[in-house]
Design a protein around this motif. Structure first.
Motif, PDB file in Angstrom:
ATOM      1  N   PHE A  83       0.811  -1.211   0.000  1.00 29.56           N
ATOM      2  CA  PHE A  83       0.000   0.000   0.000  1.00 29.56           C
ATOM      3  C   PHE A  83       0.852   1.273   0.000  1.00 29.56           C
ATOM      4  O   PHE A  83       1.870   1.344   0.678  1.00 29.56           O
ATOM      5  CB  PHE A  83      -0.922   0.008   1.218  1.00 29.56           C
ATOM      6  N   ALA A  84       0.375   2.260  -0.762  1.00 26.34           N
ATOM      7  CA  ALA A  84       1.032   3.568  -0.803  1.00 26.34           C
ATOM      8  C   ALA A  84       0.687   4.357   0.443  1.00 26.34           C
ATOM      9  O   ALA A  84      -0.449   4.339   0.920  1.00 26.34           O
ATOM     10  CB  ALA A  84       0.598   4.339  -2.045  1.00 26.34           C
ATOM     11  N   GLU A  85       1.673   5.046   0.995  1.00 27.18           N
ATOM     12  CA  GLU A  85       1.428   5.937   2.113  1.00 27.18           C
ATOM     13  C   GLU A  85       0.863   7.258   1.595  1.00 27.18           C
ATOM     14  O   GLU A  85       1.002   7.600   0.418  1.00 27.18           O
ATOM     15  CB  GLU A  85       2.717   6.167   2.901  1.00 27.18           C
ATOM     16  N   LEU A  86       0.227   8.013   2.484  1.00 24.65           N
ATOM     17  CA  LEU A  86      -0.496   9.211   2.063  1.00 24.65           C
ATOM     18  C   LEU A  86       0.414  10.262   1.440  1.00 24.65           C
ATOM     19  O   LEU A  86       0.045  10.926   0.476  1.00 24.65           O
ATOM     20  CB  LEU A  86      -1.234   9.809   3.270  1.00 24.65           C
ATOM     21  N   ASN A  87       1.609  10.415   1.984  1.00 25.04           N
ATOM     22  CA  ASN A  87       2.541  11.428   1.463  1.00 25.04           C
ATOM     23  C   ASN A  87       3.688  10.773   0.699  1.00 25.04           C
ATOM     24  O   ASN A  87       4.860  11.058   0.956  1.00 25.04           O
ATOM     25  CB  ASN A  87       3.104  12.279   2.611  1.00 25.04           C
TER      26      ASN A  87
END
Length: 248
Positions: A83-87
């Motif tokens: 999963f990609a992190e928000l930033n």
């Protein structure tokens, strides 16, 4: 809510207010990002390796796979990803997840495709962006980590097969091509087959393509489709690179 970004200077547009009389700051303060359900974003990495000084044939390639240690697809062969992190930019996610799951880092990675069918993950709506890379095997060291039970180089074999062999019925060929993808690592006792359908439409400058898993074997989710697309992409480039140069 306050702005997601510290610097919003790029988003003022003409500087006028919207139809509700809001400035950009007022609009962002009132904006609710949770008003709509949103998908999760992941990346998956197709990492090919070769021995020697250069790679000229698909048969020279090996593919880096992990064995999943958790649900969904526990025990299945999968591409390194997460999963990609928000930033975090997507290419950074691809590199981070690759390093966390396999120990491999520092690669040049090319965006391959986005896979976003709604039923590709039972946890939630997950859209993944696939990246690919090519590396000399001697230049990297593979070590399983994070949620990977194992990490290994597998030999990929790709073969076109008939519609009847896959679907067990006669159908018009049209623009559909079926592939059998075999993944094996004799030292680890790994061997599995997956079948992937390649559908295309259109011609000329615009062409629609879709790769769909028909039978996944011991591969996770739609990863067999991503692998087939990557193999075809790199195979086409190898053919172009080896083609004789026409004299002007």
């Amino acid at each position: 809510m306050a702005s997601f970004l510290k610097d919003i200077s790029r988003f003022y547009g003409t500087g006028e207010k919207n139809a509700s009389g809001q400035t950009l700051e007022e609009f962002l303060e009132a904006y609710d990002p949770y008003k709509y359900k949103t998908p999760s974003c992941t990346t998956d990495a197709v990492i090919f390796s070769y021995e020697g000084e250069k790679c000229e044939r698909i048969s020279d390639l090996k593919l880096l796979l992990v064995r999943r240690s958790n649900h969904p697809g526990i025990g299945c062969l999968a591409l390194p990803g997460g999963f990609a992190e928000l930033n975090e930019n997507l290419e950074d996610t691809a590199r981070r997840e690759l390093e966390e799951e396999t120990g491999v880092k520092g690669l040049v990675m090319e965006q391959l495709a986005t896979y976003g069918d709604y039923d590709r993950d039972p946890r939630t709506r997950v859209i993944t962006t696939a990246y690919m890379a090519l590396v000399r095997r001697a230049d990297v060291k593979v070590q399983a980590g994070d949620d990977a039970a194992d990490a290994m180089w597998c030999e990929p074999e790709l073969e076109k097969v008939s519609h009847e062999k896959v679907l067990h019925e006669k159908v018009p060929c049209g623009e559909e091509i079926f592939y059998r993808l075999t993944l094996k690592n004799e030292e680890r006792g790994v061997r599995t087959e997956a079948y992937v359908k390649h559908t295309s439409a259109g011609s000329g400058l615009i062409r629609e393509e879709k790769f769909t898993v028909v039978r996944q074997g011991e591969t996770a989710s739609d990863h067999a489709a991503i692998i087939v697309q990557a193999l075809l992409r790199i195979g086409e480039r190898m053919q172009r690179a080896s083609a004789p140069v026409k004299e002007l």
